[in-house]
Every structure is written in structure tokens, then in C-alpha cells.
Design an enzyme around this catalytic site. Structure first.
Site: not given
Lengths: 274, 274
Positions: B35, B145, B108
Site C-alpha cells: 500500500e 488494508c 479503498k
């Protein structure tokens, strides 16, 4: 409790009752039995005579286990082969309150069907949904066996306020995958998980297969997936641990998964998105 | 690849390019970066000047990494700080095809916010949904994440035909819980999972905290949650493994979770069921 059983139902019930009393002596307030604990795992074959094992709820087994819960003043989770009507059967968990009354029941929702695990022959899929059962010890989200592999099922329990999750289990290909799946439910939902498996060897009554050696390894995990207690792979065993619900509250503050769920973007009630 | 980075973006990009070339030399066809790989993890503090790090897509970084994908003939998964408009930023993964074109992007969806991980300050939650990205190597379900902790997200990718799942990750309290959650996604969905973490120490620019030591431990798991490759906790490292999609097909036959989902009984688009 994980407990090897035999063909003799009355003996099995006596052994289970004795073990439940031992749990109480060791301080347990909540006792969770394995799936279909009264008898051998009869789903190894498709045999219409096995429907004779089923009974109504309430019925003889709920009388038996309810009396035990009342005698000992414990919350008790049982697993029975329920005869709901002629030709209509379920795989049903029953939760007893400390006074011996039935706090609630859960009918197994996801029914597997594999060689030696012919459950679709015996059990109609549950129609009570995923509803936590309110008890004096907290709200229990009960899931049975194949249910345990579904993150949707565990999430449904958490969304309805489950404070801990009980699993009764018998079927598995790989113990590690089974353990990981349920520890992941604990993590994703900030809940302790109590997972009870059958243990010991049971022959195939039809002689077609080598039978099943159930692998035990019952465990209790905390709300971060940490293992609090773990049973052996081969022995009947009682696991005792404290469950701290205040810790669950803390964990849900540290790991606020419920805060950030993208409910606008989940479309999980489709079979597949072609 | 897990790669420690510094304050110097150009040096970081050079190191990453060299490592990507090393992956190719070792036979990799698909390369997944961590990331926000171009720079230090700037979300340790809330600092408006950090928005200068953001760039458009397409933009300089997609030119850079697209050229690299074309040169090496690989599928490449990058993670960029996207400037979509003035005052509108996302944490965005970009997947490049072997010809250097953009195969797709994923913004995301679940944005965390915790001390030293102030992501809600920087990133607007994604609005592209959970859609696998079609590539010449198969359909990639990319999650970033905090997304990785949500079984709903992984399930959404599987329901749309994802054949493998790529995760880019940096934030964690407990490595074991992180690993278990993602191995459980692999199991529940019969998919290989490639999980890439940051590694090394990064100081807190504001001096308020002790900084963050990212724990590495990037891994690749097969569709039964089995670990195929695992990186160290402290070193920049390249992991190479074969992904066998025929094996995924077999596993979905052995463990037919999709067959038995109770889509009539899931009500997962509510915030909570009071």
C-alpha cells in the site's frame, strides 16, 4: 465438552450428564455440547430407519437436559435431531436457561452433503434465521457445523447483538481451515467463539467407507481470535475458561469494524453476480 | 514484494523498479506492491501539505509503472494516493496489463481512523464498489488494508468471479489476527490470497508518537488457506510462488460453500439489527 459416544443412547446420556456435572464442579456456568451428542453420527449413510432417532422439541431429551440445567443452575447448549412433523426433520440446537426452561432454539441453516456426510437426506434447512438467543449469561449466537464456515452467519449474529458465539461441529476436511475460519469470525465480529467438535472413531454402519475419525480440537477463542483453551485431538475432554465480556467491549473500541462497514456497497443476497 | 521506503520518492521508485525487474527475472508474471509504496506512510499525522503527494490517475506514476509493466510483460498491482479533484482524494490501487495499459482500478472502500493512522483525514471512501479486475492472468479481487478485515468484501469479489485476491496492507495491531482474517477469506471463497504488507520503521513526522514499525510478514495463501510463501518481519523481500487456478476449481468442488449459501436469510446491508 467433546465426548466420544457409542450406539447406546441411554449410556451416552448418562456419560454426558456426568460430564456436565463435572463441568459444574469445575465452575462452569455455560456448558456447550457437540453436534448430535446423543448418538453416533448417523449421517455416514442414508438409512430411513435413522429417522427413528429424531424426537420432538419439547420432548424426552429436552426434559432430560432441561432438568439437568435446572439441577445445576447452568446455561446449557444441546444439539438434537428434531422431528418437527412426519417427514420434516431439522438439526436443532436447544439452549436451556438456568431454571431449566428453553431459552431458545436454532435450526441449522446451511446443510452439507458429501460422501459420508449425507445431511441433506436427513435435515431440512432451518427457517428460524440467525437470531442470537438471550440468556442470563448474555446473548448466544449459535451456529452448527457447516454454518461455521460462513462469515455471513457470524456477522448476522453480531449485528443482532450476540455477545458470544457457540458452535457445535462435527464435519471437517482440514482442521486448520476449520479453526482459522472460526477465529476469523471472532476477529471480524469482536466476539468470543466457543467451538465444540466430536471426537473419536465412528465406523460406517454400511461398511462402504473406513468410517470417520472425528478430530476433537474443540477450542475457545477470545474476541481477537486468540486461543483461550484447546482440547486434544483424540480424547473426551472438558475445557473450562472465563469469558470476559468487558474485554469484548474494549476490543470493539480498538478494532471498530462495525463502524466502517460499507453497507451501501454489499450485495450479498445474490447467489452469484454474473 | 515488501519494500522499506524513505523520504525520497525518486529513490523509492528506482528501488521499486529494480525489485520489480528482479521479480521478473525470478519468473513472476504477476507482481503486487504494498500500500502507498511510493513514499513513507504519511497518515501518521494530519498535515495538509501531504496532499501534495497525491496525483491524478492516469498521471506520472501510472506512466512510470505502466511503462515498467510493458517493458517486462507482467501484470502489476500498484497503490497510489489519487487526486481525483481539488479536495477529493482516494487511496487507489491500479492494475496494469502486460502491455502497460490500465486494466482497472480499485478505490479503498473501508477507511480506518486511529491514532497514527489518520486515514479519514486523507481519503474519501471508494465509490467503485467491489469489482474484480479482469487481466490476462485471471480476475483479481483487489482489497486494501482495512478492507482485508471484512468478510463481506472478500465475498463480494468471489461472487463476481474473482479468481484470486490481492491485498495491499499497512495497518495492523496484531499480525496473527491479520493473517487469520485473510486466510479465512481464502477458505470461505476458495481463492488464493496475495497479501502484501509494508516493512521497516517509519518515524512520526510530528514527533508525537514513537513512529510505526511495519511488520512485513507478507504472504501468499492457497484456496484452502494454506501458506504458500511467507516473508520476514523486518526485511525488504520478494516472494515468488506459482498459483494454480485448476486447484481452486478442485477446492470449490470439495468445499462447495457457494452451493449452500442461505441468500434468503442474510440481511447484511443493515448497520445493526436493533
Amino acid at each position: 465438552m467433546q465426548t466420544a459416544v457409542s450406539e447406546d443412547i441411554e449410556t451416552n446420556k448418562s456419560i454426558l450428564a456426568e460430564q456436565i456435572r463435572n463441568c459444574k464442579k469445575k465452575g462452569a456456568e455455560l456448558v456447550v455440547l457437540q453436534e448430535l451428542h446423543n448418538y453416533l453420527y448417523f449421517c455416514q449413510t442414508e438409512d430411513v430407519s435413522a429417522f427413528d432417532l429424531a424426537e420432538s422439541i419439547p420432548g424426552p431429551s429436552t426434559d432430560f437436559y432441561g432438568a439437568l440445567a435446572r439441577e445445576l443452575g447452568i446455561v446449557l447448549v444441546c444439539s438434537l435431531f428434531e422431528k418437527r412433523a412426519m417427514g420434516l426433520y431439522h438439526n436443532t440446537a436447544v439452549v436451556f436457561e438456568k431454571d431449566g426452561s428453553i431459552a431458545g432454539k436454532y435450526r441449522k441453516m446451511h446443510i452439507p452433503d458429501d460422501p459420508a456426510y449425507y445431511e441433506k437426506f436427513y435435515f431440512t434447512p432451518g427457517d428460524l434465521g440467525f437470531k442470537p438467543i438471550d440468556t442470563s449469561l448474555g446473548k448466544l449466537g449459535v451456529l452448527v457445523c457447516w454454518d461455521q464456515w460462513y462469515p455471513e452467519a457470524a456477522r448476522m449474529m453480531a449485528l443482532q447483538g450476540a455477545e458470544s458465539s457457540d458452535n457445535e461441529n462435527e464435519k471437517k476436511r482440514q482442521q486448520e481451515a476449520w479453526t482459522i475460519s472460526q477465529r476469523a469470525h471472532a476477529i471480524a465480529n469482536g466476539l468470543p467463539v466457543i467451538s465444540v467438535n466430536r471426537v473419536g472413531f465412528e465406523a460406517d454402519p454400511s461398511g462402504q467407507t473406513m468410517g470417520i475419525r472425528f478430530w476433537g480440537h474443540s477450542f475457545i477463542a477470545g474476541p481477537q481470535g486468540e486461543i483461550l483453551a484447546l482440547a486434544s485431538s483424540s480424547e473426551s475432554e472438558i475445557l473450562i475458561t472465563d469469558i470476559n465480556l468487558t474485554h469484548s467491549e474494549s476490543v470493539r473500541r480498538w478494532w471498530p469494524f462495525l463502524r466502517d462497514r460499507r453497507i451501501d456497497a454489499y450485495d450479498l443476497s445474490k447467489r452469484f453476480i454474473d
